[in-house]
Design an enzyme around this catalytic site. Structure first.
Site, PDB file in Angstrom:
ATOM      1  CB  SER A  42      -0.651   0.034   1.072  1.00  0.00           C
ATOM      2  OG  SER A  42      -1.942   1.365   0.651  1.00  0.00           O
ATOM      3  CB  CYS A  46       0.136   8.168  -7.519  1.00  0.00           C
ATOM      4  SG  CYS A  46      -0.946   6.292  -8.905  1.00  0.00           S
TER       5      CYS A  46
HETATM    6  P1  FAD Z   1      -0.248  -2.975  -8.109  1.00  0.00           P
HETATM    7  O1  FAD Z   1      -0.624  -1.548  -7.302  1.00  0.00           O
HETATM    8  O2  FAD Z   1       1.126  -2.008  -9.289  1.00  0.00           O
HETATM    9  O3  FAD Z   1       0.675  -3.618  -7.015  1.00  0.00           O
HETATM   10  C1  FAD Z   1       0.511  -5.081  -7.729  1.00  0.00           C
HETATM   11  C2  FAD Z   1       1.538  -4.979  -6.562  1.00  0.00           C
HETATM   12  O4  FAD Z   1       1.685  -6.752  -6.585  1.00  0.00           O
HETATM   13  C3  FAD Z   1       4.032  -4.801  -6.738  1.00  0.00           C
HETATM   14  O5  FAD Z   1       3.658  -4.430  -5.395  1.00  0.00           O
HETATM   15  C4  FAD Z   1       4.171  -6.349  -6.739  1.00  0.00           C
HETATM   16  O6  FAD Z   1       5.275  -6.170  -6.816  1.00  0.00           O
HETATM   17  C5  FAD Z   1       2.726  -7.107  -6.692  1.00  0.00           C
HETATM   18  N1  FAD Z   1       3.114  -8.731  -7.241  1.00  0.00           N
HETATM   19  C6  FAD Z   1       2.877  -8.867  -8.544  1.00  0.00           C
HETATM   20  N2  FAD Z   1       3.077 -10.650  -8.915  1.00  0.00           N
HETATM   21  C7  FAD Z   1       3.248 -10.798  -7.369  1.00  0.00           C
HETATM   22  C8  FAD Z   1       2.929 -12.390  -7.147  1.00  0.00           C
HETATM   23  N3  FAD Z   1       3.055 -13.065  -7.772  1.00  0.00           N
HETATM   24  N4  FAD Z   1       3.154 -12.474  -6.165  1.00  0.00           N
HETATM   25  C9  FAD Z   1       3.579 -11.755  -4.789  1.00  0.00           C
HETATM   26  N5  FAD Z   1       3.200  -9.967  -5.627  1.00  0.00           N
HETATM   27  C10 FAD Z   1       3.171 -10.004  -5.935  1.00  0.00           C
HETATM   28  N6  FAD Z   1      -2.466   5.834 -11.650  1.00  0.00           N
HETATM   29  C11 FAD Z   1      -2.818   7.225 -11.646  1.00  0.00           C
HETATM   30  O7  FAD Z   1      -4.356   6.944 -11.955  1.00  0.00           O
HETATM   31  N7  FAD Z   1      -2.443   7.904 -11.697  1.00  0.00           N
HETATM   32  C12 FAD Z   1      -0.575   8.607 -11.137  1.00  0.00           C
HETATM   33  O8  FAD Z   1      -0.486   9.952 -11.069  1.00  0.00           O
HETATM   34  C13 FAD Z   1      -0.433   7.405 -11.646  1.00  0.00           C
HETATM   35  N8  FAD Z   1       1.210   7.465 -10.950  1.00  0.00           N
HETATM   36  C14 FAD Z   1       1.416   6.649 -11.252  1.00  0.00           C
HETATM   37  C15 FAD Z   1       3.387   6.880 -11.144  1.00  0.00           C
HETATM   38  C16 FAD Z   1       3.941   5.879 -11.672  1.00  0.00           C
HETATM   39  C17 FAD Z   1       5.409   5.685 -11.161  1.00  0.00           C
HETATM   40  C18 FAD Z   1       3.930   4.393 -11.236  1.00  0.00           C
HETATM   41  C19 FAD Z   1       4.718   3.082 -11.652  1.00  0.00           C
HETATM   42  C20 FAD Z   1       2.206   4.291 -11.315  1.00  0.00           C
HETATM   43  C21 FAD Z   1       1.285   5.535 -12.081  1.00  0.00           C
HETATM   44  N9  FAD Z   1      -0.173   5.122 -11.594  1.00  0.00           N
HETATM   45  C22 FAD Z   1      -0.611   6.024 -12.009  1.00  0.00           C
HETATM   46  C23 FAD Z   1      -0.922   3.851 -12.029  1.00  0.00           C
HETATM   47  C24 FAD Z   1      -1.496   3.108 -10.690  1.00  0.00           C
HETATM   48  O9  FAD Z   1      -0.181   3.188  -9.715  1.00  0.00           O
HETATM   49  C25 FAD Z   1      -1.980   2.043 -10.977  1.00  0.00           C
HETATM   50  O10 FAD Z   1      -2.501   1.868 -12.180  1.00  0.00           O
HETATM   51  C26 FAD Z   1      -2.100   1.035  -9.731  1.00  0.00           C
HETATM   52  O11 FAD Z   1      -1.387   0.748  -8.862  1.00  0.00           O
HETATM   53  C27 FAD Z   1      -2.369  -0.209 -10.309  1.00  0.00           C
HETATM   54  O12 FAD Z   1      -2.678  -1.354  -9.338  1.00  0.00           O
HETATM   55  P2  FAD Z   1      -2.528  -2.918  -9.004  1.00  0.00           P
HETATM   56  O13 FAD Z   1      -2.783  -3.332  -7.416  1.00  0.00           O
HETATM   57  O14 FAD Z   1      -3.328  -3.889 -10.350  1.00  0.00           O
HETATM   58  O15 FAD Z   1      -1.169  -2.789  -9.341  1.00  0.00           O
END
Ligand code: FAD
Length: 872
Positions: A42, A46
């Site tokens: 968590s 962003c």
């Molecule tokens: P994530 O938040 O990426 O989480 C996935 C997690 O799963 C990771 O920590 C990874 O380590 C873990 N994981 C993967 N595979 C495994 C496994 N097999 N076992 C255990 N753990 C695993 N979005 C916006 O809307 N506005 C913004 O301004 C914005 N800025 C961003 C800036 C940056 C630098 C980045 C990288 C992203 C940004 N985003 C932004 C995008 C946003 O952060 C993502 O869309 C969002 O975090 C996606 O959520 P998620 O849960 O799908 O994946």
């Protein structure tokens, strides 16, 4: 039904943490376990670029929750450094590897939520495995970038990819004092937006000193020496050039992390994301998937789409948990609402872009408006350039994009809600939005866009677009209804000029046989003019968004205002002045150190009032005698104010003006050039842009007009002009060899392509453009581009050409295509004669990028400036 349910979640950031917290709020009894591969859960991904850039100073502020806080508040069992390496669907177990100990174990589940996110794409470029080539996804990546910055102290960085992460990293690295090159393979940054809407971002990047290279990719990363110095990398570019730097940030996009889902046999969509239904359930009823890893449906087109954004991930996590605990919530598709900050500007978008609508074959119309973000008389207002896309049949809103320094988020959020609610442009007219002078206007930007679109749908005015202005039909004429001062800063070629306030008295000058394509600066006076014309029986259309939108649509990166050029000239003259130990007023130098406190160029001065700083000039020093505060003024306000004020100055006196309208940056060099005044400097200043201009008398006007940023008249400029009339291969080669040689020797070179010579600049493939039958025939008969040209002599059925090309290869003579590229890289101006284009039926779209259009006046202007003029 929720008792002792085991919910296992893979990935503990946006989607995963939301799902876990929601699950606990719905069930006190469930066992909720998060497995997270990284060291943190968590965290604010962003926020990562903003910690690198220094805006978020404390690293810990990015850790929104910790395993301990999630346990304390929600009794969630968070296991960081635990990777789920497999899913046994039969036994409903995940296989987990403890990354600290290497031990593997199984964990049973009743419901599994996959939220593994998306991984940065690293193209297979040689050298991409260097420890100076980094990506940014998580805290560890951010720490690695910060380590290179702190320990290796690079002075230059290259960011590959101009999406939102790339753009945020460019700003962050500039804030850290690095010189930054941004490589973007497409011809625009921020790919999901339409090209004209990102033009202000290109200008902003260039103005901030970013070396913006569009249409350029990295092809190799090479390490120099032992790899320990600050700038140890050489990046080879697709155009053959190299750029040195000490850090590369790869931000070319992300792809869904689907390995465990795929290995488990879950259905994967054609875009490469996990397929889910509207309850976020995968093809296995016990497994849900959310976030960047899944394919969603587009809200308007219903087509599958990948939208890696935090809002959808959070909502989907919540919906997955709802469904696990018996609530039938549904995910109602994705609109792609997004926003990004690029230095002074923000760009926001929601719904479909024009290019996406075109791809999907959905009928659409568009309007552009550029009103102020809030009442112009209250400090800090700046224009919001808004593009609204809607269904021409019923006015339903299909998409919106906005760019500007202030108030972008508010307008995009209102329009995102309007799209969700399936409102039409007629509804926008009626929206009652919050207003007080610091926040908006009584007619908000959104109301205003609604009025313009609804007027068009009701038939009060017919619209036209830049495409029409560039390619008017034989029975159309262009009519510019702006003032003389505005026209001095640029207009559209061949336009007839009748200011709107004189229109009623001069109707007799206009033909009723023609259709008039009317334009003003932003579209409002054009609308008024159209209403006058229509009621007097004229056929006419109004250019939506006016000349401002026209410039956004047509200005190439070569034409952007570049502060460095001015500054370089200033530096040179500084050097020369200090060498000769005197500062000539004609040299146009504003010496800050020689100004009194009140006369210092006020880059930090916040006063709203214009200041008259006139004092007796010390001999030999040009003084800023007047400061104009044009913040909040809409175009053409700043230019009009400047004209009034500069008229009152004596030649050699300088004026400093600050404006918030980004259009001012584009207007001011053209205005100075046209009026013969001298632009000394233009640079960002707080939320606006400050320009310093020296008034030139008529005797010096011609000199000053010699360049966008006129240099001191120390030596005559070396200029070469070549008229390329022929499309013979050998003649074209000769023209480019001379041009490149001259450019290397410091000449300013202009190649003016006329008649057959235009074919040298044509793209090689067919290009879809509207042409008459004769024009099409002509187009077929003439060669398309350098590869199709024939020799002027010894053609011998093509053998002569093959022989010459072979000899050129053997003797290492650069090919014609490469010579053209080299010339463009060396800032050689390639100008296509507009009259010949018209005669030969060759359209702008058929020519290679970076070609300027111009008439005889431009040619004579350039030839007059130079000292060598050739005809080939
Ligand atoms: P994530 O938040 O990426 O989480 C996935 C997690 O799963 C990771 O920590 C990874 O380590 C873990 N994981 C993967 N595979 C495994 C496994 N097999 N076992 C255990 N753990 C695993 N979005 C916006 O809307 N506005 C913004 O301004 C914005 N800025 C961003 C800036 C940056 C630098 C980045 C990288 C992203 C940004 N985003 C932004 C995008 C946003 O952060 C993502 O869309 C969002 O975090 C996606 O959520 P998620 O849960 O799908 O994946």
């Amino acid at each position: 039904m929720s008792e002792h349910k085991r919910v296992v979640i893979v990935g503990g950031v946006a989607g995963g943490a939301s799902a876990a917290a929601r699950a606990r709020r719905l069930s006190e009894d469930a066992a909720i376990i998060i497995f997270e591969r990284g060291r943190h859960v968590s965290f604010a991904n962003c926020g990562l670029p903003y910690h690198i850039g220094g805006e978020i100073q404390q690293r810990d502020r990015l850790l929104v929750q910790t395993p301990q806080s999630l346990y304390a508040r929600f009794r969630i069992d968070v296991r960081v450094r635990h990777e789920v390496v497999g899913v046994d669907r039969e036994r409903r177990e995940v296989v987990v590897r403890n990354l600290n100990s290497g031990e593997e174990f199984r964990q049973g589940y009743d419901s599994l939520i996959l939220s593994p996110g998306a991984e940065p794409i690293i193209p297979p470029i040689p050298g991409a495995d260097s420890d100076r080539v980094l990506t940014l996804r998580n805290m560890a990546d951010m720490d690695a970038i910060n380590r290179v910055l702190a320990e290796k102290k690079p002075t230059r960085a290259v960011v590959v990819g101009g999406g939102y992460i790339g753009l945020e990293m460019v700003e962050a690295l500039c804030n850290r004092g690095l010189e930054v090159t941004l490589l973007e393979m497409a011809d625009q940054v921020m790919g999901p937006a339409d090209a004209e809407m990102v033009a202000p971002l290109h200008q902003e990047l260039v103005l901030r000193g970013v070396d913006l290279r569009l249409g350029t990719s990295a092809t190799e990363f090479m390490q120099n020496g032992d790899g320990t110095g600050p700038d140890v990398l050489s990046v080879r570019l697709s155009n053959g050039q190299t750029v040195s730097c000490g850090l590369v940030v790869m931000a070319v996009g992300v792809r869904p992390e689907i390995k465990i889902a795929k290995d488990a046999g879950l259905q994967i969509g054609r875009l490469g994301g996990i397929v889910v239904d509207d309850h976020m359930r995968t093809s296995d009823a016990n497994i849900f998937a959310v976030g960047d890893a899944v394919e969603v449906k587009d809200f308007l087109s219903d087509a599958p789409s990948l939208v890696p954004l935090a809002g959808p991930a959070n909502r989907q996590g919540r919906i997955a948990a709802d469904n696990i605990f018996g609530r039938k919530s549904t995910y109602k598709k994705t609109q792609g609402t997004a926003i990004c900050k690029v230095f002074n500007l923000g760009i926001g978008m929601t719904g479909m872009s024009e290019k996406a609508l075109r791809r999907a074959g959905i009928a659409h119309e568009k309007v552009y408006v550029h009103p102020a973000s809030h009442a112009g008389y209250y400090p800090g207002a700046s224009p919001v350039s808004l593009k609204l896309l809607f269904d021409p049949a019923d006015g339903r809103i299909l998409g919106a994009q906005a760019v500007g320094a202030d108030g972008i988020d508010k307008r995009i959020d209102v329009l995102a809600t309007a799209i969700r609610a399936r409102l039409s442009v007629f509804d926008l007219e009626d929206l009652e939005l919050a207003y007080a002078p610091p926040y908006g206007s009584a007619k908000d930007v959104v109301n205003y866009a609604g009025f313009v679109a609804a007027n068009a749908l009701r038939g009060d005015v017919h619209l036209c677009h830049c495409e029409n202005m560039l390619n008017p039909t034989a029975d159309q004429e262009l009519l510019d209804v702006r003032t003389d001062a505005e026209i001095a800063a640029g207009t559209i070629e061949h336009a007839v000029h009748v200011p709107v306030d004189q229109l009623r008295d001069r109707l007799g000058e206009l033909s009723k046989e023609k259709e008039w394509l009317v334009f003003c600066q932003v579209g409002l006076r054009g609308y008024v003019a159209c209403r006058i014309l229509m009621q007097h029986g004229f056929k006419c259309r109004n250019l939506t968004g006016g000349y401002k939108t026209y410039l956004m649509s047509t200005r190439t990166t070569d034409q952007l205002t570049r502060p460095s050029k001015c500054m370089k000239q200033k530096e040179n003259s500084d050097k020369m002045a200090s060498q000769s130990n005197e500062i000539s007023p004609q040299a146009g130098m504003v010496r800050r150190e020689n100004l009194t406190q009140s006369q210092q160029l006020p880059h930090t001065k916040k006063s709203k009032e214009d200041a008259d700083t006139r004092t007796a000039s010390a001999p030999g020093v040009t003084r800023v005698v007047k400061e104009i505060d044009a913040r909040g003024l809409q175009c053409p306000g700043p230019i009009q104010r400047l004209k009034q004020e500069i008229d009152a100055l004596a030649p050699g006196e300088a004026i400093s003006i600050v404006a918030t309208d980004p259009g001012f940056v584009a207007d001011i060099p053209a205005w100075c050039h046209a009026t013969g005044n001298e632009l000394v400097d233009i640079a960002p200043d707080g939320k606006g842009y400050r320009a310093t201009i020296i008034k030139r008398g008529s005797d010096t006007a011609a000199q000053a007009a010699a360049g966008t940023c006129a240099s001191p008249p120390v030596a005559r400029k070396k200029g070469l002009t070549i008229v390329v009339f022929s499309n013979a291969f050998d003649r074209a080669v000769a023209a480019f060899i001379i041009a490149n040689g001259a450019a290397a020797m410091g000449f300013e070179v202009t190649l003016f392509f006329t008649f057959w010579g235009l074919n040298v600049l044509r793209k090689d493939g067919p290009v879809r453009v509207k042409k008459t039958f004769i024009e099409r025939m002509f187009g077929w008969m003439m060669p398309r581009g350098p590869e199709k040209l024939a020799l002027s002599q010894m053609h011998m059925g093509g053998m002569g050409l093959a022989m010459i090309k072979g000899i050129m290869r053997n003797k290492n003579v650069t090919s014609l295509a490469d010579s053209i590229k080299m010339a463009q890289d060396a800032d050689v101006k390639l100008v296509a004669c507009t009259m010949s284009m018209d005669l030969m039926g060759i359209k702008r779209e058929e020519m290679i990028d970076g070609v300027e259009e111009g008439g005889v006046a431009l040619y004579l202007d350039r030839a007059g400036e130079g000292n060598v003029n050739l005809f080939i």
